[in-house]
Every structure is written in C-alpha cells, then in structure tokens.
Write a protein that holds these residues in place. Sequence first.
Motif, PDB file in Angstrom:
ATOM      1  N   TYR A   9       0.839  -1.205   0.000  1.00  0.00           N
ATOM      2  CA  TYR A   9       0.000   0.000   0.000  1.00  0.00           C
ATOM      3  C   TYR A   9       0.877   1.260   0.000  1.00  0.00           C
ATOM      4  N   ALA A  13       1.149   4.063  -2.947  1.00  0.00           N
ATOM      5  CA  ALA A  13       0.892   5.479  -2.684  1.00  0.00           C
ATOM      6  C   ALA A  13       2.080   6.329  -3.126  1.00  0.00           C
ATOM      7  N   VAL A  79      -7.087   4.550  11.040  1.00  0.00           N
ATOM      8  CA  VAL A  79      -6.072   4.072  10.099  1.00  0.00           C
ATOM      9  C   VAL A  79      -4.833   3.660  10.886  1.00  0.00           C
ATOM     10  N   GLU A  84      -0.406   5.729   8.034  1.00  0.00           N
ATOM     11  CA  GLU A  84      -1.009   7.062   8.142  1.00  0.00           C
ATOM     12  C   GLU A  84      -0.363   8.034   7.169  1.00  0.00           C
ATOM     13  N   SER A  86       1.400   7.333   4.443  1.00  0.00           N
ATOM     14  CA  SER A  86       1.125   6.914   3.069  1.00  0.00           C
ATOM     15  C   SER A  86      -0.279   7.329   2.650  1.00  0.00           C
ATOM     16  N   THR A  87      -1.233   7.229   3.574  1.00  0.00           N
ATOM     17  CA  THR A  87      -2.605   7.639   3.278  1.00  0.00           C
ATOM     18  C   THR A  87      -2.681   9.134   3.035  1.00  0.00           C
ATOM     19  N   CYS A  91      -3.889  10.787  -0.458  1.00  0.00           N
ATOM     20  CA  CYS A  91      -4.984  11.757  -0.523  1.00  0.00           C
ATOM     21  C   CYS A  91      -4.518  13.074  -1.149  1.00  0.00           C
TER      22      CYS A  91
END
Length: 257
Positions: A9, A13, A79, A84, A86-87, A91
């Motif tokens: 993931y 990202a 999360v 965190e 990477s998210t 985004c």
Amino acid sequence: MKRLLFFVYGAAAYLIFLATFLYAIAFVGGFAVPRRLDGPLETSLPAALAIDCALLAIFAVQHSVMARRWFKERWTQIVPWAIERSTYVLCASLALLLLFWRWRPIGVEIWTVDDPIARFVLWTWFAAGWATVLTVTFLINHFDLFGLRQVWLPLIGRPYTRVPFRTPLPYRYVRHPLYLGFLLAFWMTPTMTAAHLVFAIATTAYIVLAIQFEEKDLVAEHGTAYERYRRSVPMLLPIGRSVPTSISSRARSSAGL
C-alpha cells in the motif's frame, strides 16, 4: 501478511505521488500533458474562476488539515499508524490529480517575455525551483516524508525511530527551502496568464498561511530548540539573519504540510 500489505500500500501510494509530481511539473510548465495550467478560456470567466478556486480550496484543506497533530491523533484510531503517512500522501496526490483533471484555463495574458535570454533565465529558475523541492526532500529524509520508511521498517522487523531534528545546508538560510522551491516553480514563467496568476497567488497565500500552523506544531514538538531556530533563520527569503552553530546542528524545519 499485514506488514507486507502495508508495504505494498505504501509503495503504491508513493508511486502515485511520483507520477503526480512529474505531471505537476508539466502541468505548471505547460508542456507534454493534455490538461495544462494555461490555455484558452473554455467556459464563462466566472465559472472558470469558481471551479479553479474550489479545486485549490479542496487541495488546501486536505493538505493542511490532514497534516495537523489533532487530526493525526484521531485519524490513527481508524487508520493504522504505519500507513497514516502513506494515506496522507495518497490523498494529497488524489487532490492534485483532481485539480489537474478539472482545471479551467482562463486565457487572459498578463505578461509575456519575448527576449530569449530572459526566457532562458526564467525557465532556469523554474527548473531550479522543482529541483530544490526534490533535493530538499532527500536532505530531510525523502522516504520518511512520503511514508515508505514507516512501512518498510516494520516489514523488516525494525522499530521506527523519528527523524533527527537538524538543519541540512539550505535550512541554515531559510526555514522552509522546500516551499521556496515551490514559489520559484509557480512564479518563474515567461508567459503569465490569468489562470496561472490565480494559481500562483493562491498557492503563495496558502504556503504563507500554512507555515504558521506548521510552525505551531513544530514548536509543540521540539520546544525551545525550534523557537531559537525560528528567531534566528528567515522563513522563506535568505536575507537578514543567519543560523547560529548551536542551533544548526539541532533544528530541522518540517515539510509536512
């Protein structure tokens, strides 16, 4: 298995970010991509301005709110901490891709520089701005900034350690050289259109405002070390002050907007 999935993931990202970053260079520079910052007016002027401002606002809110400590404290209850960052990166990339996709050129020319030497100088500064952005990320730990370190260390069974608070060379002259690089990239153009001007003004205002929030977080995290650093080093322009040795070995300005 969970650690491997987190790494996949995080890597995905990062690759999306990398593609977005490269597209951003072409988008702002006006070459090699179908949708560009500059171009002829495609709809009514009020509609174009409203859409462009909304797209900039979406990016600004996402980019700033998700970087704040209070949001992270709540967000990591949902999360996992390892992904965190990477998210956040994902985004931010998606918000930028939305801006690139739906951007509306305005077409009004503000200035054009015809002299070939002056054009070369402006394009050189444009390239230097993007190069500064990329170089600075590596000076402050590129892979931690974009979330890869947070998913790699658990994968190999090593604990995460925070990046040291320090000032690599450009941070001894300005506290935010990464943002200075963005400002060069956004303003240094031989042809300035109305849409480009709106983009440059909005991003400049956002950068100056967001730095205020970011530095509050840095003071809360690093205390008097960052306070001394902030009093000794200019924010964006390398004029007026220089960093003392006692601070330069300890302080690091964050690029975490």
